[in-house]
Scaffold this motif. Structure first.
Motif, PDB file in Angstrom:
ATOM      1  N   GLN A  79       4.462   2.750  15.291  1.00 55.57           N
ATOM      2  CA  GLN A  79       5.539   3.223  16.033  1.00 55.57           C
ATOM      3  C   GLN A  79       6.564   3.775  14.984  1.00 55.57           C
ATOM      4  O   GLN A  79       7.268   4.799  15.286  1.00 55.57           O
ATOM      5  CB  GLN A  79       6.205   2.584  16.931  1.00 55.57           C
ATOM      6  N   ASN A  80       6.539   3.169  13.762  1.00 51.71           N
ATOM      7  CA  ASN A  80       7.527   3.598  12.671  1.00 51.71           C
ATOM      8  C   ASN A  80       7.284   4.175  11.674  1.00 51.71           C
ATOM      9  O   ASN A  80       7.555   4.975  10.844  1.00 51.71           O
ATOM     10  CB  ASN A  80       8.396   2.330  12.237  1.00 51.71           C
ATOM     11  N   HIS A  81       5.818   4.098  11.580  1.00 51.97           N
ATOM     12  CA  HIS A  81       4.911   4.978  10.427  1.00 51.97           C
ATOM     13  C   HIS A  81       3.761   5.604  10.862  1.00 51.97           C
ATOM     14  O   HIS A  81       2.755   4.936  11.112  1.00 51.97           O
ATOM     15  CB  HIS A  81       4.682   3.927   9.401  1.00 51.97           C
ATOM     16  N   PRO A  82       3.706   6.933  10.989  1.00 52.65           N
ATOM     17  CA  PRO A  82       2.768   7.655  11.744  1.00 52.65           C
ATOM     18  C   PRO A  82       1.445   7.606  11.099  1.00 52.65           C
ATOM     19  O   PRO A  82       0.442   7.880  11.666  1.00 52.65           O
ATOM     20  CB  PRO A  82       3.247   8.817  11.884  1.00 52.65           C
ATOM     21  N   GLU A  83       1.609   7.211   9.798  1.00 50.36           N
ATOM     22  CA  GLU A  83       0.120   6.909   8.970  1.00 50.36           C
ATOM     23  C   GLU A  83      -0.511   5.681   9.375  1.00 50.36           C
ATOM     24  O   GLU A  83      -1.559   5.601   8.769  1.00 50.36           O
ATOM     25  CB  GLU A  83       0.682   6.884   7.332  1.00 50.36           C
ATOM     26  N   ILE A 128       0.825  -1.279  -0.181  1.00 48.39           N
ATOM     27  CA  ILE A 128       0.089   0.183   0.050  1.00 48.39           C
ATOM     28  C   ILE A 128       0.729   1.297   0.067  1.00 48.39           C
ATOM     29  O   ILE A 128       0.580   2.174  -0.806  1.00 48.39           O
ATOM     30  CB  ILE A 128      -0.954   0.064   1.483  1.00 48.39           C
ATOM     31  N   ALA A 129       1.892   1.197   0.814  1.00 45.88           N
ATOM     32  CA  ALA A 129       2.754   2.390   0.708  1.00 45.88           C
ATOM     33  C   ALA A 129       3.666   2.830  -0.437  1.00 45.88           C
ATOM     34  O   ALA A 129       3.525   3.834  -0.819  1.00 45.88           O
ATOM     35  CB  ALA A 129       3.945   2.139   2.064  1.00 45.88           C
ATOM     36  N   ARG A 130       3.723   1.818  -1.088  1.00 45.82           N
ATOM     37  CA  ARG A 130       4.669   1.961  -2.649  1.00 45.82           C
ATOM     38  C   ARG A 130       3.422   2.377  -3.324  1.00 45.82           C
ATOM     39  O   ARG A 130       3.724   3.558  -4.179  1.00 45.82           O
ATOM     40  CB  ARG A 130       4.963   0.462  -2.840  1.00 45.82           C
ATOM     41  N   VAL A 131       2.215   2.176  -3.411  1.00 44.81           N
ATOM     42  CA  VAL A 131       1.347   2.644  -4.492  1.00 44.81           C
ATOM     43  C   VAL A 131       0.849   4.192  -3.960  1.00 44.81           C
ATOM     44  O   VAL A 131       0.883   5.030  -4.760  1.00 44.81           O
ATOM     45  CB  VAL A 131      -0.106   1.722  -4.389  1.00 44.81           C
ATOM     46  N   MET A 132       0.710   4.195  -2.823  1.00 48.92           N
ATOM     47  CA  MET A 132       0.430   5.703  -2.460  1.00 48.92           C
ATOM     48  C   MET A 132       1.536   6.750  -2.522  1.00 48.92           C
ATOM     49  O   MET A 132       1.317   8.032  -3.058  1.00 48.92           O
ATOM     50  CB  MET A 132      -0.053   5.670  -0.781  1.00 48.92           C
ATOM     51  N   GLN A 133       2.878   6.299  -2.232  1.00 47.35           N
ATOM     52  CA  GLN A 133       4.069   7.407  -2.508  1.00 47.35           C
ATOM     53  C   GLN A 133       4.170   7.300  -3.955  1.00 47.35           C
ATOM     54  O   GLN A 133       4.551   8.643  -4.381  1.00 47.35           O
ATOM     55  CB  GLN A 133       5.046   6.918  -1.831  1.00 47.35           C
ATOM     56  N   SER A 134       3.967   6.463  -4.681  1.00 49.25           N
ATOM     57  CA  SER A 134       4.201   6.978  -6.145  1.00 49.25           C
ATOM     58  C   SER A 134       3.093   7.631  -6.923  1.00 49.25           C
ATOM     59  O   SER A 134       3.159   8.333  -7.822  1.00 49.25           O
ATOM     60  CB  SER A 134       4.246   5.348  -6.906  1.00 49.25           C
ATOM     61  N   ASN A 135       1.980   7.783  -6.472  1.00 45.62           N
ATOM     62  CA  ASN A 135       1.077   8.507  -6.498  1.00 45.62           C
ATOM     63  C   ASN A 135       0.810   9.812  -5.803  1.00 45.62           C
ATOM     64  O   ASN A 135      -0.039  10.561  -6.095  1.00 45.62           O
ATOM     65  CB  ASN A 135      -0.361   7.855  -6.725  1.00 45.62           C
ATOM     66  N   GLN A 136       1.819   9.916  -4.904  1.00 38.26           N
ATOM     67  CA  GLN A 136       2.012  11.349  -3.966  1.00 38.26           C
ATOM     68  C   GLN A 136       0.489  11.617  -3.286  1.00 38.26           C
ATOM     69  O   GLN A 136      -0.054  12.608  -3.174  1.00 38.26           O
ATOM     70  CB  GLN A 136       2.188  12.562  -4.829  1.00 38.26           C
ATOM     71  N   PHE A 137      -0.134  10.479  -2.728  1.00 35.71           N
ATOM     72  CA  PHE A 137      -1.352  10.694  -2.102  1.00 35.71           C
ATOM     73  C   PHE A 137      -1.049  11.038  -0.354  1.00 35.71           C
ATOM     74  O   PHE A 137       0.054  10.396  -0.063  1.00 35.71           O
ATOM     75  CB  PHE A 137      -2.130   9.308  -1.996  1.00 35.71           C
ATOM     76  N   LEU A 138      -1.647  11.832   0.211  1.00 37.93           N
ATOM     77  CA  LEU A 138      -1.737  11.728   1.244  1.00 37.93           C
ATOM     78  C   LEU A 138      -2.815  10.663   2.053  1.00 37.93           C
ATOM     79  O   LEU A 138      -3.957  10.731   1.673  1.00 37.93           O
ATOM     80  CB  LEU A 138      -2.361  13.293   1.895  1.00 37.93           C
ATOM     81  N   TYR A 139      -2.153   9.898   2.930  1.00 36.33           N
ATOM     82  CA  TYR A 139      -3.026   8.683   3.044  1.00 36.33           C
ATOM     83  C   TYR A 139      -2.953   8.210   4.661  1.00 36.33           C
ATOM     84  O   TYR A 139      -2.056   8.813   5.432  1.00 36.33           O
ATOM     85  CB  TYR A 139      -2.736   7.700   2.616  1.00 36.33           C
ATOM     86  N   GLU A 140      -3.798   7.494   5.141  1.00 34.21           N
ATOM     87  CA  GLU A 140      -3.631   6.883   6.482  1.00 34.21           C
ATOM     88  C   GLU A 140      -4.064   5.417   6.232  1.00 34.21           C
ATOM     89  O   GLU A 140      -5.028   5.149   5.392  1.00 34.21           O
ATOM     90  CB  GLU A 140      -4.504   7.545   7.672  1.00 34.21           C
ATOM     91  N   ILE A 141      -3.673   4.378   7.069  1.00 31.35           N
ATOM     92  CA  ILE A 141      -3.984   3.175   7.059  1.00 31.35           C
ATOM     93  C   ILE A 141      -4.457   2.732   8.461  1.00 31.35           C
ATOM     94  O   ILE A 141      -3.719   2.915   9.109  1.00 31.35           O
ATOM     95  CB  ILE A 141      -2.751   2.182   6.472  1.00 31.35           C
ATOM     96  N   ILE A 142      -5.680   2.240   8.311  1.00 31.30           N
ATOM     97  CA  ILE A 142      -6.369   2.026   9.747  1.00 31.30           C
ATOM     98  C   ILE A 142      -6.722   0.514   9.720  1.00 31.30           C
ATOM     99  O   ILE A 142      -7.435  -0.187   9.154  1.00 31.30           O
ATOM    100  CB  ILE A 142      -7.631   2.688   9.926  1.00 31.30           C
ATOM    101  N   PHE A 143      -5.962  -0.166  10.531  1.00 32.42           N
ATOM    102  CA  PHE A 143      -5.985  -1.742  10.749  1.00 32.42           C
ATOM    103  C   PHE A 143      -6.929  -1.884  11.966  1.00 32.42           C
ATOM    104  O   PHE A 143      -6.769  -1.254  12.985  1.00 32.42           O
ATOM    105  CB  PHE A 143      -4.729  -2.304  11.049  1.00 32.42           C
ATOM    106  N   ILE A 144      -8.035  -2.693  11.784  1.00 36.10           N
ATOM    107  CA  ILE A 144      -8.715  -3.053  12.947  1.00 36.10           C
ATOM    108  C   ILE A 144      -8.863  -4.426  13.269  1.00 36.10           C
ATOM    109  O   ILE A 144      -9.243  -5.437  12.423  1.00 36.10           O
ATOM    110  CB  ILE A 144     -10.427  -2.950  12.689  1.00 36.10           C
ATOM    111  N   ASP A 145      -8.124  -4.899  14.440  1.00 37.60           N
ATOM    112  CA  ASP A 145      -7.861  -6.230  14.699  1.00 37.60           C
ATOM    113  C   ASP A 145      -9.011  -6.802  15.476  1.00 37.60           C
ATOM    114  O   ASP A 145      -9.345  -6.289  16.545  1.00 37.60           O
ATOM    115  CB  ASP A 145      -6.493  -6.170  15.628  1.00 37.60           C
ATOM    116  N   ASP A 146      -9.756  -7.591  14.719  1.00 37.68           N
ATOM    117  CA  ASP A 146     -11.279  -8.053  15.379  1.00 37.68           C
ATOM    118  C   ASP A 146     -10.834  -9.283  16.152  1.00 37.68           C
ATOM    119  O   ASP A 146     -11.461 -10.404  15.884  1.00 37.68           O
ATOM    120  CB  ASP A 146     -12.013  -8.516  14.226  1.00 37.68           C
ATOM    121  N   GLY A 147     -10.040  -9.138  17.385  1.00 36.96           N
ATOM    122  CA  GLY A 147     -10.063 -10.261  18.292  1.00 36.96           C
ATOM    123  C   GLY A 147      -8.992 -11.203  17.809  1.00 36.96           C
ATOM    124  O   GLY A 147      -9.110 -12.439  18.114  1.00 36.96           O
ATOM    125  N   SER A 148      -7.787 -10.923  17.219  1.00 39.22           N
ATOM    126  CA  SER A 148      -7.016 -11.887  16.646  1.00 39.22           C
ATOM    127  C   SER A 148      -6.176 -12.519  18.002  1.00 39.22           C
ATOM    128  O   SER A 148      -5.961 -11.885  19.020  1.00 39.22           O
ATOM    129  CB  SER A 148      -6.005 -11.404  15.876  1.00 39.22           C
TER     130      SER A 148
END
Length: 318
Positions: A56-60, A23-43
């Motif tokens: 911790q390593n990627h604020p987006e 996802i990061a490669r696609v977003m950066q190559s298209n110069q999008f401002l983005y966020e990625i929201i993971f929802i852990d459904d009780g893993s």
């Protein structure tokens, strides 16, 4: 912010990092401002640890961890509430949805002015018996019932205007029917895009026969809610009144015939010996109950706001 990517997941620790990098490669190559929201459904695996490290390593990267497994609909609802992007894209975490589709999905929403774009996995790499055939049957029934000409209601890869996800309330197991829910809220610019489907690389599918059955039960529910969800008295009140009148008129006829026979000295039987007496009585009782059900439904709709049916254990947003 241009795009919010909302990703519900359950025990997908092997694919999360690879999905983020893609996802990061696609977003950066298209110069999008983005966020990625993971929802852990009780893993129960290391999924949340991986999401925490990514945050911790990627604020987006943002994350929500549920107390237990509540289901995909609840996970999407939590992600939609947090999403800030002008376009919200949902996808599964198992790498079967391709992030390379994101730029075109974004263009369709922003330039073609669609409210919602649903992915269509025209060529699938799933098991034919356990997923492909049931999916085709389900989608056929969903098209006939909803009036939406979408080929793949089950596809997790979808794009929405932010306004859509903030308006639609997803609960139960209604994630399959978000396009129908959006249509019911007045968002009629709903389109479809053929998307690439990839074979599962890690783990096992979460699809079972119970999800297939639940899908059809939810289809009946959404069909009813589409027509009467905001006016239950129109359904229950109508049938309740009809049944009560049928029972009342039947009882009146039985009583009138009894009086006529008595007045004319015709041999009669006890009213309680007539089976129509019990049919009339049952119809009046059922009619009253249906009418009360409609009345209570109206009261519930007017008194209850949107209630969340999940509990968040941890949240990574800053």
């Amino acid at each position: 912010m241009d795009i919010s990517v909302v990703i519900p997941l359950l025990n997908e620790d092997e694919s999360i990092k690879e999905l983020y990098d893609w996802i990061a490669r696609v977003m950066q190559s298209n110069q999008f401002l983005y966020e990625i929201i993971f929802i852990d459904d009780g893993s129960t695996d290391a999924s949340w640890d991986i999401i925490t490290t990514l945050h911790q390593n990627h604020p987006e990267v943002k994350g929500i961890q549920f107390q237990r497994n509540y289901g995909k609909s609840q996970a999407l609802d939590a992600g939609f509430e947090l999403a800030q992007g002008a376009v919200v894209i949902t996808m599964d975490a198992d790498l079967q949805d391709s992030p390379d589709e994101i730029p075109e999905l974004y263009r369709l929403i922003t330039e073609e002015q669609f409210d919602l774009i649903s992915g269509w996995k025209k060529k699938r790499y799933d098991n034919v018996v356990t997923k492909n055939i049931p999916s085709k049957l389900f989608n056929w029934a969903a098209r006939k019932t909803s009036g939406l000409s979408l080929h793949d209601f089950n596809c997790g890869l979808k794009a929405y205007k932010n306004e859509v996800v903030k308006t639609v309330k997803v609960s139960g197991e209604m994630h399959r029917y978000i396009p129908v829910l959006a249509k019911n809220e007045g968002f009629n610019a709903i389109g479809e895009k053929v998307v690439q489907h990839q074979a599962r690389k890690y783990g096992v599918t979460k699809f079972g026969i119970d999800r297939f059955i639940n899908g059809f039960l939810d289809l009946i529910t959404i069909s009813f809610l589409s027509k009467f969800g905001k006016r239950p008295m129109h359904f229950f009140g109508l049938w309740g009144t009809a049944m009560f009148l049928f029972g009342f008129l039947s009882a009146f006829y039985i009583g009138a015939m009894k009086l006529y026979r008595v007045a004319n000295h015709i041999k009669t039987i006890l009213i309680t010996s007539n089976p129509w007496f019990y049919i009339a009585l049952t119809a009046m009782v059922l009619g009253t109950l249906l009418f009360l059900a409609g009345f209570l439904g109206e009261l519930i709709i007017k008194s209850n706001g949107h209630q969340k049916h999940y509990k968040i254990k941890s949240r990574l947003t800053e």
